[in-house]
Write an enzyme that holds these catalytic residues in place. Sequence first.
Site, PDB file in Angstrom:
ATOM      1  N   HIS A   1     -55.224 -50.603   4.622  1.00 27.58           N
ATOM      2  CA  HIS A   1     -56.223 -50.874   5.660  1.00 27.58           C
ATOM      3  C   HIS A   1     -57.451 -51.452   4.950  1.00 27.58           C
ATOM      4  O   HIS A   1     -58.343 -50.714   4.545  1.00 27.58           O
ATOM      5  CB  HIS A   1     -56.578 -49.581   6.411  1.00 27.58           C
ATOM      6  CG  HIS A   1     -55.451 -49.011   7.204  1.00 27.58           C
ATOM      7  ND1 HIS A   1     -54.927 -49.656   8.309  1.00 27.58           N
ATOM      8  CD2 HIS A   1     -54.740 -47.863   7.071  1.00 27.58           C
ATOM      9  CE1 HIS A   1     -53.941 -48.908   8.814  1.00 27.58           C
ATOM     10  NE2 HIS A   1     -53.800 -47.840   8.075  1.00 27.58           N
TER      11      HIS A   1
ATOM     12  N   GLU B   1     -49.161 -50.528   6.507  1.00 27.82           N
ATOM     13  CA  GLU B   1     -50.040 -50.490   7.687  1.00 27.82           C
ATOM     14  C   GLU B   1     -51.134 -51.543   7.571  1.00 27.82           C
ATOM     15  O   GLU B   1     -52.296 -51.300   7.915  1.00 27.82           O
ATOM     16  CB  GLU B   1     -50.663 -49.091   7.847  1.00 27.82           C
ATOM     17  CG  GLU B   1     -49.645 -47.976   7.945  1.00 27.82           C
ATOM     18  CD  GLU B   1     -50.258 -46.590   8.137  1.00 27.82           C
ATOM     19  OE1 GLU B   1     -51.461 -46.491   8.480  1.00 27.82           O
ATOM     20  OE2 GLU B   1     -49.533 -45.606   7.936  1.00 27.82           O
TER      21      GLU B   1
ATOM     22  N   ASN C   1     -46.514 -42.127   1.421  1.00 26.88           N
ATOM     23  CA  ASN C   1     -47.360 -43.145   2.053  1.00 26.88           C
ATOM     24  C   ASN C   1     -48.818 -42.683   2.056  1.00 26.88           C
ATOM     25  O   ASN C   1     -49.112 -41.531   2.397  1.00 26.88           O
ATOM     26  CB  ASN C   1     -46.875 -43.325   3.508  1.00 26.88           C
ATOM     27  CG  ASN C   1     -47.488 -44.504   4.227  1.00 26.88           C
ATOM     28  OD1 ASN C   1     -47.443 -45.628   3.730  1.00 26.88           O
ATOM     29  ND2 ASN C   1     -48.053 -44.277   5.408  1.00 26.88           N
TER      30      ASN C   1
HETATM   31  O1  G3I Z   1     -51.203 -40.333  23.934  1.00 26.11           O
HETATM   32  C1  G3I Z   1     -52.439 -39.642  24.149  1.00 26.11           C
HETATM   33  C2  G3I Z   1     -52.805 -39.633  25.584  1.00 26.11           C
HETATM   34  O2  G3I Z   1     -51.840 -38.905  26.293  1.00 26.11           O
HETATM   35  C3  G3I Z   1     -54.192 -39.003  25.731  1.00 26.11           C
HETATM   36  O3  G3I Z   1     -54.592 -39.049  27.060  1.00 26.11           O
HETATM   37  C4  G3I Z   1     -55.200 -39.754  24.871  1.00 26.11           C
HETATM   38  C5  G3I Z   1     -56.584 -39.131  24.939  1.00 26.11           C
HETATM   39  O4  G3I Z   1     -57.239 -39.204  23.706  1.00 26.11           O
HETATM   40  O5  G3I Z   1     -54.776 -39.707  23.532  1.00 26.11           O
HETATM   41  C6  G3I Z   1     -53.518 -40.320  23.329  1.00 26.11           C
HETATM   42  O6  G3I Z   1     -53.173 -40.147  21.990  1.00 26.11           O
HETATM   43  C7  G3I Z   1     -53.834 -40.979  21.051  1.00 26.11           C
HETATM   44  C8  G3I Z   1     -52.770 -41.748  20.297  1.00 26.11           C
HETATM   45  O7  G3I Z   1     -53.365 -42.487  19.269  1.00 26.11           O
HETATM   46  C9  G3I Z   1     -51.985 -42.702  21.178  1.00 26.11           C
HETATM   47  O8  G3I Z   1     -52.825 -43.690  21.689  1.00 26.11           O
HETATM   48  C10 G3I Z   1     -54.638 -40.120  20.125  1.00 26.11           C
HETATM   49  O9  G3I Z   1     -55.722 -39.533  20.816  1.00 26.11           O
HETATM   50  C11 G3I Z   1     -55.144 -40.937  18.972  1.00 26.11           C
HETATM   51  O10 G3I Z   1     -55.740 -40.044  18.018  1.00 26.11           O
HETATM   52  C12 G3I Z   1     -54.005 -41.669  18.316  1.00 26.11           C
HETATM   53  O11 G3I Z   1     -54.526 -42.456  17.263  1.00 26.11           O
HETATM   54  C13 G3I Z   1     -53.582 -42.836  16.307  1.00 26.11           C
HETATM   55  C14 G3I Z   1     -53.981 -42.289  14.946  1.00 26.11           C
HETATM   56  O12 G3I Z   1     -53.064 -42.743  13.985  1.00 26.11           O
HETATM   57  C15 G3I Z   1     -54.017 -40.793  14.941  1.00 26.11           C
HETATM   58  O13 G3I Z   1     -54.259 -40.283  13.687  1.00 26.11           O
HETATM   59  C16 G3I Z   1     -53.507 -44.350  16.279  1.00 26.11           C
HETATM   60  O14 G3I Z   1     -52.944 -44.826  17.493  1.00 26.11           O
HETATM   61  C17 G3I Z   1     -52.633 -44.812  15.102  1.00 26.11           C
HETATM   62  O15 G3I Z   1     -52.759 -46.197  14.945  1.00 26.11           O
HETATM   63  C18 G3I Z   1     -53.100 -44.142  13.828  1.00 26.11           C
HETATM   64  O16 G3I Z   1     -52.252 -44.529  12.788  1.00 26.11           O
HETATM   65  C19 G3I Z   1     -52.569 -44.003  11.506  1.00 26.11           C
HETATM   66  C20 G3I Z   1     -51.260 -43.788  10.781  1.00 26.11           C
HETATM   67  O17 G3I Z   1     -50.422 -42.946  11.538  1.00 26.11           O
HETATM   68  C21 G3I Z   1     -51.495 -43.182   9.399  1.00 26.11           C
HETATM   69  N1  G3I Z   1     -52.422 -44.003   8.632  1.00 26.11           N
HETATM   70  C22 G3I Z   1     -53.694 -44.296   9.302  1.00 26.11           C
HETATM   71  C23 G3I Z   1     -53.449 -44.922  10.668  1.00 26.11           C
HETATM   72  C24 G3I Z   1     -54.753 -45.310  11.325  1.00 26.11           C
HETATM   73  O18 G3I Z   1     -55.530 -44.195  11.624  1.00 26.11           O
END
Ligand code: G3I
Length: 302
Positions: free
Chosen positions: A206, A235, A169
């Site tokens: 995306h 995605e 992916n």
């Molecule tokens: O769950 C924690 C929480 O406990 C904490 O207090 C908070 C503070 O920053 O962070 C929370 O975690 C976050 C998590 O999302 C859940 O909301 C992370 O910081 C944040 O980095 C994370 O972002 C995710 C991202 O991947 C990380 O790389 C996005 O939700 C998610 O949509 C995104 O998805 C990715 C795919 O996996 C791979 N392809 C790209 C796509 C978009 O970036």
Amino acid sequence: ASTLGASAAEHGRYFGTAIAAGRLNDGTYTTIAGREFNMVTPENEMKWDATEPSQGNFQYGSADQIVNFATSRGMRVRGHALAWHAQQPSWAQGMSGTALRNAMLNHITQVATHFRGKIHSWDVVNEAFADGGSGGRRDSNLQRTGNDWIEAAFRAARAADPNAKLCYNDYNTDNWNDAKTQGVYRMVQDFKSRGVPIDCVGLQSHFTGGSDYPSNYRTTLSSFAALGVDVQITELDIRNANATAYANTVRDCYAVPRCNGITVWGVRDSDSWRSNESPLLFDGSGNKKQAYNSVLSALNEG
Ligand code: G3I
């Protein structure tokens, strides 16, 4: 049919969404998700940092919640993601060499075994190629364990869950002319020629806007499929939810028999990682947007 999932199913495909465990107590969210989609990808809950927060200590609570949400409603699940340079637990981030390789393989074995039989397709390896013009691998701690880390990951996943489709992916692999797309293509070609167990390629898709929707996207999908793998749009989100680009994405998938289905990366705009770009099919209040209607008609046109 009158919902995305049912329409896609009439044409032998699925239509899915990313789901966040933290939103499962939001009734608007679960109503839309349960009504419209027939495939679910946990947005963060199956990643390495979530499932193995300390080495050898596996935690599946949030991921199991999503799997149960999906299966109790007859929806299937895409697993995301077993091996990735990002969202590694801090204990793994500092590792290298044989220790990291073995930790990665054990992680894959444990997680794929836990979910064995429940996963339609696994993103076994995520985002291993570099952006830009090199067409080569991204530097990462996993890549530095040896160039064969990707095939080792796929073999471990196959051994643990022989019936799941195993996918590579990535993002920015939509335009057929991009070096990154060509690099992934050559890897899949090589894996198929050497019998490395790979079943599918996930194109994250995306898209940044209508004008950036690659006119050769269908060529990309059909070229991968011609290697003997399925293709999945994993995605999907589009800046400002350009309705034409969304409909074209559906048509391009339908034009390729091995395009299994489409997953959008979230339910409502407010659920999106790109929420400031309103890239999804439902607005923050859960209302269907123009893009929803254009996707549904494209799905029904077949
Ligand atoms: O769950 C924690 C929480 O406990 C904490 O207090 C908070 C503070 O920053 O962070 C929370 O975690 C976050 C998590 O999302 C859940 O909301 C992370 O910081 C944040 O980095 C994370 O972002 C995710 C991202 O991947 C990380 O790389 C996005 O939700 C998610 O949509 C995104 O998805 C990715 C795919 O996996 C791979 N392809 C790209 C796509 C978009 O970036």
